[in-house]
Design a protein around this motif. Sequence first.
Motif, short mmCIF file in Angstrom:
data_model
loop_
_atom_site.label_atom_id
_atom_site.label_comp_id
_atom_site.label_asym_id
_atom_site.label_seq_id
_atom_site.Cartn_x
_atom_site.Cartn_y
_atom_site.Cartn_z
N GLY A 24 0.82 -1.20 0.00
CA GLY A 24 0.00 0.00 0.00
C GLY A 24 0.85 1.25 0.00
O GLY A 24 1.53 1.55 0.97
N ASP A 50 -0.80 4.13 -1.01
CA ASP A 50 -1.99 4.86 -1.42
C ASP A 50 -2.35 6.02 -0.51
O ASP A 50 -3.50 6.39 -0.37
CB ASP A 50 -3.19 3.90 -1.57
N SER A 96 -5.14 5.60 3.10
CA SER A 96 -4.83 4.29 2.53
C SER A 96 -5.84 3.20 2.89
O SER A 96 -6.13 2.96 4.07
CB SER A 96 -3.43 3.87 3.00
N VAL A 133 -5.12 0.10 2.23
CA VAL A 133 -4.27 -0.98 2.72
C VAL A 133 -3.91 -0.76 4.20
O VAL A 133 -3.92 -1.71 5.00
CB VAL A 133 -3.00 -1.11 1.86
N VAL A 190 2.86 -1.44 3.99
CA VAL A 190 2.60 -0.08 3.52
C VAL A 190 3.90 0.72 3.47
O VAL A 190 4.89 0.38 4.14
CB VAL A 190 1.58 0.66 4.41
#
Length: 414
Positions: free
Chosen positions: A171, A173, A177, A179, A306
């Motif tokens: 992740g 993102d 996020s 994730v 992440v």
Amino acid sequence: MENTYAAATMERSEAAGGGQADIVIVGAGLAGLAVALGLHRKGVKSLVLESSPVLRASGFAFATWPNAFRALDALGVGDKIRKPHLLTQGLRVFSSSTGELIQDVDFTNEGKRNEFRCVRRDVLLQTLEEELPRGAIRYNSKIVSIQEEEGHVKILHLADGSTLRAKVLIGCDGINSVVAKWLGLAKATGSGRAATRGLAHYPDGHGFEPRFLQFIGHGYRAGLIPCNDTDVYWFYTWSHSRNDNGVDGSAAKMKQHVLAELRGSKVPAEAVDVVERSEMSDAAPLRLRPPLSLLWTSISKGNVCVAGDALHPMTPDLGQGGCSALEDGVVLARCLGDAIIHGAGTEKERIESGLREYAGMRRWRSVDLIGTAYVVGFVQQSGNPIVSFLREKVLGGVLARRLVKMSEYDCGML
């Protein structure tokens, strides 16, 4: 052996008709592209999913300290980024209340140890993208949920109704996020502050020395840095309590708010002109993940982890958000790539071992960055008379040196 693994990965992905990718990276920001490029350099294929239709270059530019250039050199793109950006010669911190110089840090005497440039975000993202093989990034691909399949495969459900099976999920993102939420990381919280940024263009040259100028006090922190001979990046952060005059956060109203604040202080006219002529972003609240929460929650869990803002969202007071994302990319690509290619045990065991190693290396670095950034920002913007006095007489130099100290981190090579 590296080429064999890459070829096998490609065959499996193509055979699945796009429904399977061994390594899926969510987000084509700095961290996501750095991880993908690092893995590519090691001969390991990955797929980056990006929710937008094109690369997102919001933020205009970012401070690029020596630790970021060490990461960029490890990825093989350092010189491509150096070429179009000025080498910054030093950092000067002024009081916006008195106009006095609080601290002057010279970067020129220590070579690359203090290498600092203000890098245009679009240039960096495009450079990273161009180094990846065609098809490495899939645009218009937004993950909405993650489902666990028997074994260690994750099923990713996308906004368009399609699904994708992944043996490794990374992740990158951002602060919201999907994730990170799946991993159970603490939600990012407000810092009580907000920021806006801009980029001023001077077609005939701006005339500024290649120095990072900061102005602190009056309840805000502002700064400007030349990127090249024609572009100057600036930022302005303030406490929410100072924004009680009806400013709604739109770019137009924020511009007038910032100009009014700067003109009412001891910031020089040429710095105010940078804001006057610039394109700027809307205001945005500054959020951070509680740093101590990273001590007892999992950065990685099985075959999921992440990086970047999905791991360590922080206030921008150290200028380390983008730099640390690049660090994450190199460390993660090295740990995961080496474990997959050279590790012992089953594929599942190798993957989990690599992600655990990465998490162990990045946990304390993330805690340190988030906590230090928050403290530095609090001291720099505090309106408390005692803190203001100490900041301008004692702490200004301490804070400036801390900025430089945090940039000495070396993420190592791939």
